[in-house]
Design an enzyme around this catalytic site. Sequence first.
Site, PDB file in Angstrom:
ATOM      1  N   ARG A 125      30.649 -11.031  58.345  1.00  0.00           N
ATOM      2  CA  ARG A 125      31.244 -11.120  59.700  1.00  0.00           C
ATOM      3  C   ARG A 125      32.696 -10.625  59.717  1.00  0.00           C
ATOM      4  O   ARG A 125      33.528 -11.108  60.480  1.00  0.00           O
ATOM      5  CB  ARG A 125      31.199 -12.565  60.238  1.00  0.00           C
ATOM      6  CG  ARG A 125      29.833 -13.108  60.442  1.00  0.00           C
ATOM      7  CD  ARG A 125      29.058 -12.339  61.510  1.00  0.00           C
ATOM      8  NE  ARG A 125      27.752 -12.938  61.675  1.00  0.00           N
ATOM      9  CZ  ARG A 125      26.701 -12.620  60.930  1.00  0.00           C
ATOM     10  NH1 ARG A 125      26.777 -11.681  60.014  1.00  0.00           N
ATOM     11  NH2 ARG A 125      25.539 -13.207  61.120  1.00  0.00           N
ATOM     12  N   SER A 172      25.875 -17.284  68.225  1.00  0.00           N
ATOM     13  CA  SER A 172      26.366 -18.348  67.337  1.00  0.00           C
ATOM     14  C   SER A 172      27.852 -18.552  67.583  1.00  0.00           C
ATOM     15  O   SER A 172      28.625 -17.605  67.508  1.00  0.00           O
ATOM     16  CB  SER A 172      26.155 -17.953  65.868  1.00  0.00           C
ATOM     17  OG  SER A 172      24.797 -17.728  65.647  1.00  0.00           O
ATOM     18  N   GLU A 231      33.235 -17.986  65.882  1.00  0.00           N
ATOM     19  CA  GLU A 231      32.849 -16.574  65.735  1.00  0.00           C
ATOM     20  C   GLU A 231      33.334 -15.703  66.902  1.00  0.00           C
ATOM     21  O   GLU A 231      33.922 -14.642  66.669  1.00  0.00           O
ATOM     22  CB  GLU A 231      31.329 -16.477  65.571  1.00  0.00           C
ATOM     23  CG  GLU A 231      30.888 -15.085  65.163  1.00  0.00           C
ATOM     24  CD  GLU A 231      29.398 -14.990  64.875  1.00  0.00           C
ATOM     25  OE1 GLU A 231      28.913 -15.705  63.998  1.00  0.00           O
ATOM     26  OE2 GLU A 231      28.727 -14.181  65.537  1.00  0.00           O
TER      27      GLU A 231
END
Length: 355
Positions: free
Chosen positions: A165, A240, A338
């Site tokens: 990520r 998410s 996130e």
Amino acid sequence: MTIEENVLLGPLTTLGVGGAAKYLVRVRSEGGLVEAVEFARAKALPVFVLGGGSNLLVGDNGFHGLVLRMEIAGSLAFDEKNDAVEVEAAAGMDWDGFVLATCERGLSGVECLAGIPGMVGGTPVQNVGAYGQEVAETIVSVRALDLTTMQFVSLSAAECGFAYRRSIFNSTARGRYVVTSVTFRFDRRLRVELRYAELQRRFEGQSPTPMEVYQAVREIRHGKGMLLVPGEADCRSAGSFFKNPVVSSAVFQRISDAAEGAVPYWDAGEGKVKLAAAWLVEQAGFHKGFAMGRAGISSSHTLAVVNRGGATAGEIVALRDEIVRRVEERFSVQLEQEPVILGDSRRLSSPASSL
Ligand SMILES: Cc1cc2nc3c(=O)[nH]c(=O)nc-3n(C[C@H](O)[C@H](O)[C@H](O)COP(=O)(O)OP(=O)(O)OC[C@H]3O[C@@H](n4cnc5c(N)ncnc54)[C@H](O)[C@@H]3O)c2cc1C
């Protein structure tokens, strides 16, 4: 170049919250991009690059700058190179549409990333990943405008610094580059490789085509509320909301010793363990469908914070803080958000670049 003023950003994001942008330009070409940035510079305004708004939380006070909404489109040209195929996709292309186009040609490499919302240009930013694949595995290079030199550059995958990520675009060089296209490489000799247990079970004893995996992934996502289906309430989310935390094996051992059942985890290499953020959130007392005013948790996935209808960014942040607080209290593990924050949301700074 058309400059729109006081444009509400909520409708341009999947979470659907937040205030207005002072200015917004729909960028449809590289020339248009340069022109828009020059406009911002002349007015000493910060700029923010907006793709599909699927990994974004806009603050209630909006953004006092120029939003560059990336809409550069273009057709895909598949370039056959011996055993490989290279294809350059414009930043404004719908990501799932790109995945579908590759699967239809029998190419394996991004089929597990089916159904991820947003645009092609947003995928290298956080190195999107799902069901055992990451986009970094197929990216050859990223073309971008370097805002420090105002030159277009081609960055190799190595220069993009991909990790879980993470890339230079959301870390060391945040706000520096505007991605205008991404070039991918697919090895024709590659057979579909399923690394995710749920997919392995579904295709046990079979050799599925990329197209079959594409469809299976979309079905699985739908069941988890992770596919945007117009009209479905759980779709007002940013996917998410927390990253899976990577911890030391000692921390993992401490949590395992205290847990009643098995603790889900993945090996993160270098003696580290990646914990399932969804499990931590559930164990900290949150459940699917949990509501806190107009903010809530998806009825199909504990990791997705949703706008239950008319929520403000402040309400989303309040729920986020409550989840982070309770997980930390229970496990001494800090969850990391996130989605990117834009604007003046409580205790959060803007990632926009100041020109
Ligand atoms: C239902 C749902 C499911 C999801 N599932 C997943 C998943 O499985 N895996 C996963 O990794 N993510 C997932 N996401 C998150 C999100 O879809 C991805 O991160 C996506 O790639 C974001 O692209 P975007 O175009 O919407 O970017 P935006 O949300 O518009 O922007 C995100 C960030 O990227 C920057 N950015 C966007 N485009 C450019 C560009 N052209 N140049 C420079 N910077 C740019 C923005 O400035 C911002 O910082 C999910 C989201 C939702 C809503």
